[in-house]
Design a protein around this motif. Structure first.
Motif, mmCIF file in Angstrom:
data_model
loop_
_atom_site.group_PDB
_atom_site.id
_atom_site.type_symbol
_atom_site.label_atom_id
_atom_site.label_comp_id
_atom_site.label_asym_id
_atom_site.label_seq_id
_atom_site.Cartn_x
_atom_site.Cartn_y
_atom_site.Cartn_z
ATOM 1 N N LEU A 183 -8.234 -1.521 -2.180
ATOM 2 C CA LEU A 183 -7.776 -2.881 -2.450
ATOM 3 C C LEU A 183 -7.718 -3.165 -3.945
ATOM 4 O O LEU A 183 -6.746 -3.745 -4.445
ATOM 5 C CB LEU A 183 -8.702 -3.885 -1.753
ATOM 6 N N GLU A 184 -8.723 -2.744 -4.688
ATOM 7 C CA GLU A 184 -8.771 -2.999 -6.132
ATOM 8 C C GLU A 184 -7.587 -2.353 -6.843
ATOM 9 O O GLU A 184 -7.030 -2.916 -7.779
ATOM 10 C CB GLU A 184 -10.084 -2.482 -6.733
ATOM 11 N N LYS A 185 -7.183 -1.169 -6.396
ATOM 12 C CA LYS A 185 -6.042 -0.474 -6.992
ATOM 13 C C LYS A 185 -4.750 -1.231 -6.703
ATOM 14 O O LYS A 185 -3.887 -1.380 -7.570
ATOM 15 C CB LYS A 185 -5.967 0.964 -6.478
ATOM 16 N N ARG A 186 -4.593 -1.725 -5.488
ATOM 17 C CA ARG A 186 -3.394 -2.484 -5.140
ATOM 18 C C ARG A 186 -3.310 -3.771 -5.956
ATOM 19 O O ARG A 186 -2.234 -4.131 -6.447
ATOM 20 C CB ARG A 186 -3.368 -2.792 -3.642
ATOM 21 N N ASP B 86 0.829 -1.211 0.000
ATOM 22 C CA ASP B 86 0.000 0.000 0.000
ATOM 23 C C ASP B 86 0.858 1.254 0.000
ATOM 24 O O ASP B 86 0.897 1.961 1.016
ATOM 25 C CB ASP B 86 -0.924 -0.048 1.221
ATOM 26 N N PRO B 87 1.529 1.544 -1.108
ATOM 27 C CA PRO B 87 1.562 0.888 -2.418
ATOM 28 C C PRO B 87 2.751 -0.065 -2.547
ATOM 29 O O PRO B 87 3.623 -0.121 -1.681
ATOM 30 C CB PRO B 87 1.762 2.074 -3.372
ATOM 31 N N VAL B 88 2.772 -0.788 -3.678
ATOM 32 C CA VAL B 88 3.922 -1.608 -4.021
ATOM 33 C C VAL B 88 5.084 -0.670 -4.320
ATOM 34 O O VAL B 88 4.904 0.407 -4.879
ATOM 35 C CB VAL B 88 3.614 -2.539 -5.219
ATOM 36 N N THR B 89 6.288 -1.066 -3.896
ATOM 37 C CA THR B 89 7.472 -0.239 -4.119
ATOM 38 C C THR B 89 8.494 -1.004 -4.963
ATOM 39 O O THR B 89 8.365 -2.218 -5.161
ATOM 40 C CB THR B 89 8.135 0.139 -2.781
ATOM 41 N N ILE B 90 9.528 -0.297 -5.387
ATOM 42 C CA ILE B 90 10.600 -0.968 -6.122
ATOM 43 C C ILE B 90 11.335 -1.961 -5.223
ATOM 44 O O ILE B 90 11.893 -2.939 -5.707
ATOM 45 C CB ILE B 90 11.574 0.032 -6.783
ATOM 46 N N GLY C 248 0.497 -12.066 -1.792
ATOM 47 C CA GLY C 248 -0.752 -11.993 -1.053
ATOM 48 C C GLY C 248 -0.947 -10.672 -0.349
ATOM 49 O O GLY C 248 -0.140 -10.300 0.503
ATOM 50 N N ILE C 249 -2.003 -9.987 -0.720
ATOM 51 C CA ILE C 249 -2.360 -8.758 -0.013
ATOM 52 C C ILE C 249 -3.164 -9.175 1.207
ATOM 53 O O ILE C 249 -4.268 -9.702 1.086
ATOM 54 C CB ILE C 249 -3.207 -7.813 -0.890
ATOM 55 N N GLY C 250 -2.581 -8.948 2.370
ATOM 56 C CA GLY C 250 -3.293 -9.236 3.608
ATOM 57 C C GLY C 250 -4.356 -8.166 3.819
ATOM 58 O O GLY C 250 -4.047 -6.977 3.871
ATOM 59 N N TRP C 251 -5.608 -8.596 3.900
ATOM 60 C CA TRP C 251 -6.733 -7.657 3.976
ATOM 61 C C TRP C 251 -7.336 -7.702 5.367
ATOM 62 O O TRP C 251 -7.723 -8.753 5.852
ATOM 63 C CB TRP C 251 -7.774 -8.017 2.927
ATOM 64 N N ASN C 252 -7.406 -6.530 5.989
ATOM 65 C CA ASN C 252 -8.002 -6.401 7.309
ATOM 66 C C ASN C 252 -9.130 -5.391 7.184
ATOM 67 O O ASN C 252 -8.882 -4.192 7.024
ATOM 68 C CB ASN C 252 -6.929 -5.925 8.306
ATOM 69 N N ASN D 276 4.670 -17.615 -13.158
ATOM 70 C CA ASN D 276 4.609 -18.379 -11.910
ATOM 71 C C ASN D 276 4.283 -17.512 -10.695
ATOM 72 O O ASN D 276 4.426 -17.946 -9.556
ATOM 73 C CB ASN D 276 5.905 -19.157 -11.680
ATOM 74 N N VAL D 277 3.816 -16.271 -10.943
ATOM 75 C CA VAL D 277 3.406 -15.368 -9.863
ATOM 76 C C VAL D 277 1.906 -15.138 -9.987
ATOM 77 O O VAL D 277 1.406 -14.830 -11.065
ATOM 78 C CB VAL D 277 4.158 -14.019 -9.931
ATOM 79 N N GLU D 278 1.231 -15.298 -8.852
ATOM 80 C CA GLU D 278 -0.209 -15.050 -8.805
ATOM 81 C C GLU D 278 -0.495 -14.069 -7.676
ATOM 82 O O GLU D 278 -0.045 -14.276 -6.547
ATOM 83 C CB GLU D 278 -0.968 -16.351 -8.579
ATOM 84 N N VAL D 279 -1.232 -13.010 -7.979
ATOM 85 C CA VAL D 279 -1.577 -11.996 -6.985
ATOM 86 C C VAL D 279 -2.957 -12.323 -6.426
ATOM 87 O O VAL D 279 -3.914 -12.523 -7.176
ATOM 88 C CB VAL D 279 -1.562 -10.580 -7.605
ATOM 89 N N VAL D 280 -3.030 -12.391 -5.100
ATOM 90 C CA VAL D 280 -4.268 -12.769 -4.422
ATOM 91 C C VAL D 280 -4.489 -11.877 -3.199
ATOM 92 O O VAL D 280 -3.579 -11.196 -2.744
ATOM 93 C CB VAL D 280 -4.240 -14.250 -3.981
ATOM 94 N N VAL D 281 -5.708 -11.920 -2.689
ATOM 95 C CA VAL D 281 -6.067 -11.230 -1.448
ATOM 96 C C VAL D 281 -6.475 -12.298 -0.449
ATOM 97 O O VAL D 281 -7.114 -13.277 -0.812
ATOM 98 C CB VAL D 281 -7.251 -10.258 -1.678
ATOM 99 N N TYR D 282 -6.090 -12.098 0.805
ATOM 100 C CA TYR D 282 -6.525 -13.030 1.834
ATOM 101 C C TYR D 282 -6.836 -12.293 3.129
ATOM 102 O O TYR D 282 -6.335 -11.201 3.362
ATOM 103 C CB TYR D 282 -5.484 -14.136 2.071
#
Length: 153
Positions: free
Chosen positions: A47-50, A11-15, A34-38, A63-69
């Motif tokens: 969240l949608e932007k991230r 929040d946000p992704v950095t280099i 995995g975006i940890g969602w609280n 081989n990379v999958e972006v998910v929310v949990y």
């Protein structure tokens, strides 16, 4: 198959995040970012932007999958079959924090290993917290955020 989870708020992704993931790629067959969602702690960016930013930044890696949990990271690792957690460390303070979490995680899931990747020196001062503060004050974050994510901010 070696599967890892690279968790964070991004929040946000950095280099610095991107560098840690790039360096972890050769170690695993599959990495979930995995975006940890609280729900009780809303983030700076929606969240949608991230999700959109992370998918854009890592889209070149099949081989990379972006998910929310939600919930405990160890429970999510069990659900996705991840035997490893990847974490980036910038400082001694980061290491102590990550060590404590890794030890608790391993107590809850003995087969889970945390792989700590040291930040490159040129990225050691970069954090999402600092980038958020620059963004809040309408500063230029182009040198801290991957170009594909910057296009979406």
């Amino acid at each position: 198959m070696k599967t890892a989870l690279f968790p964070g708020s991004f929040d946000p992704v950095t280099i610095a995040h991107a560098d840690i993931l790039e360096r972890a790629l050769p170690l695993f067959d599959k990495i979930f970012v995995g975006i940890g969602w609280n729900t009780s702690k809303p983030g700076f960016l929606p969240l949608e932007k991230r999700l959109e930013m992370l998918r854009a930044v890592f889209s070149i890696h099949p081989n990379v999958e972006v998910v929310v949990y939600e919930g405990l990271t160890v429970d999510f690792c069990k659900r996705i079959g991840a035997g490893y957690i990847v974490r980036g460390v910038r400082s001694v303070a980061d290491f102590e924090y990550e060590r404590a979490i890794a030890q608790v995680n391993q107590t809850m899931m003995p087969s889970l290993e945390t792989i700590i990747i040291l930040s490159k020196p040129e990225y050691s001062a970069i954090s999402s917290t600092i980038v958020r503060e620059i963004m809040r004050n309408q500063g230029n974050v182009s040198q801290f955020v991957p170009s594909k994510a910057l296009e979406l901010i």
